[in-house]
Design a protein around this motif. Structure first.
Motif: not given
Length: 162
Positions: A86-88, A90-91, A94-95, A157-158, A160-162
């Motif tokens: 999921r974080k991917d 989100a990343n 964000k991009r 988005l919350s 996201s790791t970037i």
């Protein structure tokens, strides 16, 4: 007797006709982050994630400079790109936001969360991650129940790791 395809079967790659290889490479390589594994002049390119020979093929062999396909014509609805976590997802959201690349939709399908957009040739692209199988929704008879519901992009988005 009905033929059943093996459970381990996967769809290996998609090969798209594009009108402009440079614009398509800008989208798939520069924006989405795929790596070019081979390029054939200004006519074709093959792109990969993780070192596979190719997940996406792009070519202008029959389509260089062509107009977009009619959205109502038969053909590919979208290509779906599965992210591992999921974080991917989100990343990449964000991009896309950073580069102001427009989404055509977003959805919670019960089994997955998905972002929808178009590439430069108006080919549909789905970016998604699968929820863990134990969280998939089933009806009272045990049948998988996929849905199309609102996806909370701010909440996505919350993570996201970037």
């Amino acid at each position: 007797m009905k033929f059943i395809i093996p459970q381990e079967t996967k769809i290996g790659h998609v090969h798209l006709k594009v009108s402009n290889l440079t614009k398509s490479l800008s989208f798939y390589e520069d924006l989405l982050g795929f790596t070019v594994t081979q390029k054939i002049g200004d006519e074709a390119a093959f792109l990969s994630a993780g070192g596979y020979h190719h997940h996406i093929g792009l070519n202008t062999w029959y389509s260089k400079g062509a107009d977009f396909a009619n959205v109502r014509a038969p053909g590919l609805f979208h290509v779906a790109i599965l992210f591992p976590e999921r974080k991917d997802l989100a990343n990449i959201l964000k991009r896309l936001n950073t580069y102001k690349y427009p989404l055509s939709g977003a959805a919670n399908h019960g089994v997955s969360e998905a972002l929808y957009l178009d590439d430069p040739d108006k080919n549909g692209v789905e970016l998604y991650w699968d929820k863990p199988k134990e969280l998939w929704p089933y009806d009272n008879e045990g049948n998988l129940k996929m849905v199309t519901e609102h996806l909370n992009l701010a909440e996505l988005l919350s993570v996201s790791t970037i």
